[in-house]
Design an enzyme around this catalytic site. Structure first.
Site, PDB file in Angstrom:
ATOM      1  N   TYR A 262      42.304  -1.684 -30.926  1.00 14.37           N
ATOM      2  CA  TYR A 262      41.109  -2.104 -30.208  1.00 14.37           C
ATOM      3  C   TYR A 262      40.231  -2.966 -31.124  1.00 14.37           C
ATOM      4  CZ  TYR A 262      36.793  -1.761 -27.540  1.00 14.37           C
ATOM      5  OH  TYR A 262      35.652  -2.044 -26.843  1.00 14.37           O
TER       6      TYR A 262
ATOM      7  N   ARG B 158      19.701  17.194 -28.903  1.00 14.19           N
ATOM      8  CA  ARG B 158      20.638  16.494 -29.797  1.00 14.19           C
ATOM      9  C   ARG B 158      21.663  17.497 -30.308  1.00 14.19           C
ATOM     10  NH1 ARG B 158      19.164  16.158 -34.747  1.00 14.19           N
ATOM     11  NH2 ARG B 158      17.076  15.334 -34.380  1.00 14.19           N
TER      12      ARG B 158
ATOM     13  N   LYS C  49      36.850   4.861 -20.219  1.00  9.76           N
ATOM     14  CA  LYS C  49      38.022   4.290 -19.559  1.00  9.76           C
ATOM     15  C   LYS C  49      38.580   5.279 -18.529  1.00  9.76           C
ATOM     16  CE  LYS C  49      36.971   1.171 -22.563  1.00  9.76           C
ATOM     17  NZ  LYS C  49      37.557   1.044 -23.880  1.00  9.76           N
TER      18      LYS C  49
ATOM     19  N   ASP D   6      43.811   7.592 -31.483  1.00  7.52           N
ATOM     20  CA  ASP D   6      42.998   7.090 -30.374  1.00  7.52           C
ATOM     21  C   ASP D   6      43.876   7.195 -29.129  1.00  7.52           C
ATOM     22  OD1 ASP D   6      41.787   5.546 -28.405  1.00  7.52           O
ATOM     23  OD2 ASP D   6      41.020   4.050 -29.801  1.00  7.52           O
TER      24      ASP D   6
HETATM   25  C1  LIG Z   1      37.119   0.890 -25.208  1.00  4.80           C
HETATM   26  C2  LIG Z   1      37.888   1.408 -26.323  1.00  4.80           C
HETATM   27  C3  LIG Z   1      37.253   1.914 -27.463  1.00  4.80           C
HETATM   28  C4  LIG Z   1      35.745   1.902 -27.624  1.00  4.80           C
HETATM   29  O1  LIG Z   1      35.112   2.730 -26.704  1.00  4.80           O
HETATM   30  P1  LIG Z   1      33.648   2.447 -26.100  1.00  4.80           P
HETATM   31  O2  LIG Z   1      33.461   3.569 -25.143  1.00  4.80           O
HETATM   32  O3  LIG Z   1      33.689   1.098 -25.461  1.00  4.80           O
HETATM   33  O4  LIG Z   1      32.704   2.471 -27.243  1.00  4.80           O
HETATM   34  C5  LIG Z   1      38.055   2.429 -28.471  1.00  4.80           C
HETATM   35  N1  LIG Z   1      39.407   2.433 -28.369  1.00  4.80           N
HETATM   36  C6  LIG Z   1      40.041   1.949 -27.293  1.00  4.80           C
HETATM   37  C7  LIG Z   1      41.530   1.982 -27.242  1.00  4.80           C
HETATM   38  C8  LIG Z   1      39.312   1.413 -26.236  1.00  4.80           C
HETATM   39  O5  LIG Z   1      39.958   0.918 -25.183  1.00  4.80           O
END
Ligand SMILES: *Cc1c(COP(=O)(O)O)cnc(C)c1O
Length: 379
Positions: A98, A46, A195, A170
């Site tokens: 998101y 961890r 992604k 983000d």
């Molecule tokens: C998918 C996504 C998230 C969340 O990420 P996860 O890996 O699904 O928890 C946050 N911000 C954006 C812009 C996303 O596309």
């Protein structure tokens, strides 16, 4: 060192035990100590895991940061960032973001006494109106999901610095190949590595990258204490994905341009949201802070009919109907019923997420095949 070289080499050393060129998957929970407290820098997974650390170093390098931290998902990464705050603190957030982030802020952290202001940031000066002495964090997503709005990161950073507030970006949609928020003055970059970084729709993982050591130490404390870390197998998959990030994203950009242009010329299509168009409201900012416009886009139908949108969504053959984005394969989605279903209809229509809005994550297949697929699906 240039991006493509860092993507492949940063954080990665031949394995010290065997010389393996690929970072091994250290599938272990604990490490043997010579004497109590005498060890090779690893105690418990961890806290430290060599596969995860290789990925964390790599991410720090490609975002031009100094410290990277990886988590079990993008949401777990955001969760760690919000845990820097205390009850009574306030956060200013873009209102077009998101859906899962909106849900976590409003349904989980609002209950812990943290106040979130969701506002339009297309003009960053709007932020100033909401700043008071309790404001601790500004949360920006750019390009936004799903409307591909562009927020001026440098402008937001200037406001944040003036008031001694942290700025988090983000950067999931742009990827570190197209945009580096830390270079533009942000304090924290967050990624859903699920992604584009992973890039093959085969892993869920999240990351935070920062420059400042104190901030990194506070985040490491939360990461280790709350424990939302990712496993070594998933770390390996993202590390492997990143090796081709620059090559893939170049193709996403090229295909994105071809498809956005095709959609714009189609008789049934209403608006097309893609920051590469010169008449996109913040195209100039996009051009100055991004090195390309990506393959993410959304469009509406002139009829704005939910049924007609549904027909398009069921008729595509190469574009698969699915949540998520950023993989090599093209995906099609319906924000109103899928990714943004958690946002009340009234709220979402205010920001432009109407019933016929369709989002595309354009993959790296042949662009002409993708255009033919959309042509037959639009009918
Ligand atoms: C998918 C996504 C998230 C969340 O990420 P996860 O890996 O699904 O928890 C946050 N911000 C954006 C812009 C996303 O596309």
């Amino acid at each position: 060192m240039k991006f493509g070289t860092k993507a492949i080499h940063a954080g990665v050393e031949p394995d010290s035990a065997t010389g393996a060129i690929m970072t091994p998957i250290y599938q272990t929970s604990t490490y043997v100590q010579e004497k109590p407290g005498v060890h090779k820098g690893y105690e418990y997974s961890r806290t430290q895991n060599p596969t995860r650390i290789a990925l964390e170093k790599n991410l720090a390098a490609i975002e031009n940061g100094n410290y990277g931290l990886c988590f079990g998902s993008g949401m777990a990464a955001s969760d760690c960032i919000i845990k820097l705050l205390s009850p009574g603190d306030e956060v200013i957030v873009t209102n077009d973001l998101y859906g899962g982030t909106y849900r976590m802020f409003t349904k989980v952290f609002a209950n812990y006494g943290i106040k979130f202001h969701f506002i339009s940031m297309e003009d960053v000066n709007n932020i100033k109106e909401y700043i008071n002495d309790k404001t601790k964090l500004i949360w920006v997503e750019t390009p936004t999901n799903p409307l591909l709005n562009i927020i001026d990161i440098k402008g937001a950073a200037r406001i944040a610095k003036d008031h001694n507030i942290l700025l988090c970006v983000d950067n999931t949609f742009a990827t570190p190949y197209l945009q580096n928020p830390l270079d533009l003055g942000a304090d924290l970059v967050m990624h859903s590595a699920t992604k584009f970084l992973g890039g093959h729709s085969d892993v869920v993982l999240g990351a935070v990258i920062v420059k400042d050591k104190d901030l990194a130490d506070r985040l490491y404390f939360i990461q280790n204490t709350c424990g939302g870390v990712c496993g070594p197998q998933d770390s390996f998959l993202v590390l492997r994905g990143i090796k081709t990030l620059h090559v893939r994203v170049k193709q996403h950009c090229e295909n994105g341009k071809a498809i956005a242009t095709f959609l714009r010329g189609h008789e049934k299509v209403g608006k097309v949201y893609w920051p590469g168009f010169e008449d996109h409201p913040n195209h100039d900012i996009a051009k100055s802070q991004m090195s390309g416009f990506g393959g993410m886009m959304s469009f509406t139908l002139k009829s704005d009919s939910w049924d007609e949108a549904n027909a398009v969504l069921s008729n595509t053959k190469l574009f698969s109907l699915a949540e998520s984005l950023g993989g090599v394969e093209s995906l099609i989605g319906h924000p109103a019923s899928m990714t943004h279903a958690a946002i009340p209809k009234e709220e979402r229509e205010k920001t432009g997420i109407v019933d016929s809005l369709i989002r595309l994550s354009v993959g790296i297949e042949d662009a002409n095949d993708l255009i033919e697929d959309l042509k037959q699906a639009l009918g």
